[in-house]
Motif scaffolding. Structure first.
Motif, mmCIF file in Angstrom:
data_model
loop_
_atom_site.group_PDB
_atom_site.id
_atom_site.type_symbol
_atom_site.label_atom_id
_atom_site.label_comp_id
_atom_site.label_asym_id
_atom_site.label_seq_id
_atom_site.Cartn_x
_atom_site.Cartn_y
_atom_site.Cartn_z
ATOM 1 N N GLN A 24 0.823 -1.207 0.000
ATOM 2 C CA GLN A 24 0.000 0.000 0.000
ATOM 3 C C GLN A 24 0.861 1.263 0.000
ATOM 4 O O GLN A 24 0.511 2.253 -0.643
ATOM 5 N N ILE A 25 1.980 1.220 0.705
ATOM 6 C CA ILE A 25 2.880 2.379 0.713
ATOM 7 C C ILE A 25 3.471 2.583 -0.682
ATOM 8 O O ILE A 25 3.550 3.719 -1.172
ATOM 9 N N ALA A 26 3.853 1.507 -1.350
ATOM 10 C CA ALA A 26 4.350 1.625 -2.731
ATOM 11 C C ALA A 26 3.265 2.227 -3.624
ATOM 12 O O ALA A 26 3.534 3.122 -4.440
ATOM 13 N N ALA A 27 2.029 1.762 -3.461
ATOM 14 C CA ALA A 27 0.919 2.305 -4.256
ATOM 15 C C ALA A 27 0.699 3.780 -3.950
ATOM 16 O O ALA A 27 0.363 4.555 -4.852
ATOM 17 N N ALA A 28 0.907 4.174 -2.691
ATOM 18 C CA ALA A 28 0.756 5.584 -2.331
ATOM 19 C C ALA A 28 1.749 6.452 -3.100
ATOM 20 O O ALA A 28 1.392 7.516 -3.600
ATOM 21 N N TRP A 29 2.984 5.986 -3.188
ATOM 22 C CA TRP A 29 3.993 6.742 -3.945
ATOM 23 C C TRP A 29 3.615 6.844 -5.423
ATOM 24 O O TRP A 29 3.917 7.837 -6.077
ATOM 25 N N LEU A 30 2.945 5.831 -5.950
ATOM 26 C CA LEU A 30 2.645 5.772 -7.385
ATOM 27 C C LEU A 30 1.198 6.126 -7.720
ATOM 28 O O LEU A 30 0.816 6.077 -8.896
ATOM 29 N N HIS A 31 0.391 6.491 -6.726
ATOM 30 C CA HIS A 31 -1.055 6.576 -6.932
ATOM 31 C C HIS A 31 -1.504 7.547 -8.021
ATOM 32 O O HIS A 31 -2.554 7.346 -8.611
ATOM 33 N N ASP A 32 -0.754 8.565 -8.302
ATOM 34 C CA ASP A 32 -1.129 9.521 -9.352
ATOM 35 C C ASP A 32 -0.280 9.388 -10.611
ATOM 36 O O ASP A 32 -0.453 10.148 -11.559
ATOM 37 N N SER A 33 0.617 8.437 -10.651
ATOM 38 C CA SER A 33 1.601 8.366 -11.742
ATOM 39 C C SER A 33 0.978 8.110 -13.106
ATOM 40 O O SER A 33 1.369 8.742 -14.087
ATOM 41 N N VAL A 34 0.024 7.203 -13.201
ATOM 42 C CA VAL A 34 -0.607 6.914 -14.492
ATOM 43 C C VAL A 34 -1.594 8.013 -14.845
ATOM 44 O O VAL A 34 -1.607 8.520 -15.965
ATOM 45 N N GLU A 35 -2.411 8.413 -13.858
ATOM 46 C CA GLU A 35 -3.416 9.452 -14.082
ATOM 47 C C GLU A 35 -2.784 10.754 -14.566
ATOM 48 O O GLU A 35 -3.322 11.433 -15.438
ATOM 49 N N ASP A 36 -1.638 11.108 -14.003
ATOM 50 C CA ASP A 36 -0.959 12.354 -14.371
ATOM 51 C C ASP A 36 -0.013 12.193 -15.553
ATOM 52 O O ASP A 36 0.736 13.117 -15.877
ATOM 53 N N ASP A 37 -0.017 11.015 -16.180
ATOM 54 C CA ASP A 37 0.883 10.712 -17.302
ATOM 55 C C ASP A 37 2.353 10.826 -16.933
ATOM 56 O O ASP A 37 3.202 11.056 -17.793
ATOM 57 N N ALA A 38 2.674 10.674 -15.652
ATOM 58 C CA ALA A 38 4.074 10.680 -15.225
ATOM 59 C C ALA A 38 4.739 9.363 -15.615
ATOM 60 O O ALA A 38 5.934 9.323 -15.912
ATOM 61 N N LEU A 39 3.961 8.288 -15.605
ATOM 62 C CA LEU A 39 4.422 6.968 -16.035
ATOM 63 C C LEU A 39 3.321 6.341 -16.893
ATOM 64 O O LEU A 39 2.140 6.442 -16.537
ATOM 65 N N PRO A 40 3.683 5.685 -17.974
ATOM 66 C CA PRO A 40 2.646 5.050 -18.788
ATOM 67 C C PRO A 40 2.060 3.810 -18.104
ATOM 68 O O PRO A 40 2.744 3.113 -17.346
ATOM 69 N N GLU A 41 0.798 3.539 -18.374
ATOM 70 C CA GLU A 41 0.149 2.365 -17.795
ATOM 71 C C GLU A 41 0.900 1.095 -18.174
ATOM 72 O O GLU A 41 1.003 0.175 -17.369
ATOM 73 N N ARG A 42 1.450 1.046 -19.363
ATOM 74 C CA ARG A 42 2.209 -0.141 -19.776
ATOM 75 C C ARG A 42 3.408 -0.367 -18.841
ATOM 76 O O ARG A 42 3.719 -1.491 -18.474
ATOM 77 N N TRP A 43 4.086 0.732 -18.457
ATOM 78 C CA TRP A 43 5.206 0.590 -17.522
ATOM 79 C C TRP A 43 4.712 -0.059 -16.232
ATOM 80 O O TRP A 43 5.325 -0.993 -15.721
ATOM 81 N N LEU A 44 3.590 0.453 -15.707
ATOM 82 C CA LEU A 44 3.059 -0.070 -14.455
ATOM 83 C C LEU A 44 2.757 -1.564 -14.582
ATOM 84 O O LEU A 44 3.116 -2.355 -13.719
ATOM 85 N N ARG A 45 2.120 -1.939 -15.660
ATOM 86 C CA ARG A 45 1.744 -3.348 -15.844
ATOM 87 C C ARG A 45 2.973 -4.264 -15.905
ATOM 88 O O ARG A 45 2.903 -5.414 -15.495
ATOM 89 N N GLU A 46 4.094 -3.751 -16.409
ATOM 90 C CA GLU A 46 5.303 -4.563 -16.565
ATOM 91 C C GLU A 46 6.298 -4.382 -15.423
ATOM 92 O O GLU A 46 7.298 -5.099 -15.354
#
Length: 173
Positions: free
Chosen positions: A56-78
């Protein structure tokens, strides 16, 4: 089924997740003009303080990354992250044109996501953060955050009750 090389990699450490999130959001600011990484740090600390686990802490750090286009969803999935961390991040990613009710249902249906969203809302609605905004924006955001808390079944944080505790229990199932 084909496996990517990333699946065989050891999982990212908490420090690596934090560094990745800080780098991905570098140069980005919040509505008050503060570095966006401050928000991510506050949400991660809020999750920790509420008894959240490493995923959950890792998700907290990344929680806006896809929504804000900071990281692509494909990156997250892989990425070398647990399935649960990825699911939480995706549950917290608002989709274009999505109604708040649908967003809330997805969070409630994803084990571990509610606690992260509770910490996010707590930081977003912090009166000290909102105080620097113009009155119209402050009012709009206060109402938006209160509505989402209601949709998620979150009670007054001071009462110690609410869905955040149920969320911790569902994560064990």
């Amino acid at each position: 089924m084909t496996h990517t090389h990333r699946e065989a990699e050891p999982p990212l450490t908490p420090a690596e997740v934090e560094a990745l999130a800080r780098t991905a959001h570098a140069g980005q600011t919040d509505k008050a003009g503060r570095p966006y990484a401050e928000h991510l740090h506050a949400v991660a600390e809020g999750v920790r303080a509420r008894g959240g686990d490493a995923e959950q802490i890792a998700a907290a750090w990344l929680h806006d990354s896809v929504e804000d286009d900071a990281l692509p969803e494909r990156w997250l999935r892989e990425a070398a992250l647990s399935r649960r961390t990825k699911d939480i991040v995706l549950a917290l990613t608002k989709r274009a044109g999505e109604e708040p009710e649908a967003y809330a249902r997805r969070i409630l249906a994803t084990p571990g996501a509610l606690l992260v969203k509770e910490a996010d809302l707590a930081h977003n609605a912090d009166p000290a953060r909102l105080a620097v905004l113009d009155e119209a924006t402050r009012t709009r955001l206060t109402e938006k955050y209160a509505r989402m808390r209601a949709l998620l079944g979150l009670t007054d944080a001071k009462s110690g009750e609410g869905a955040g505790r149920r969320d911790l229990g569902s994560a064990r199932n």
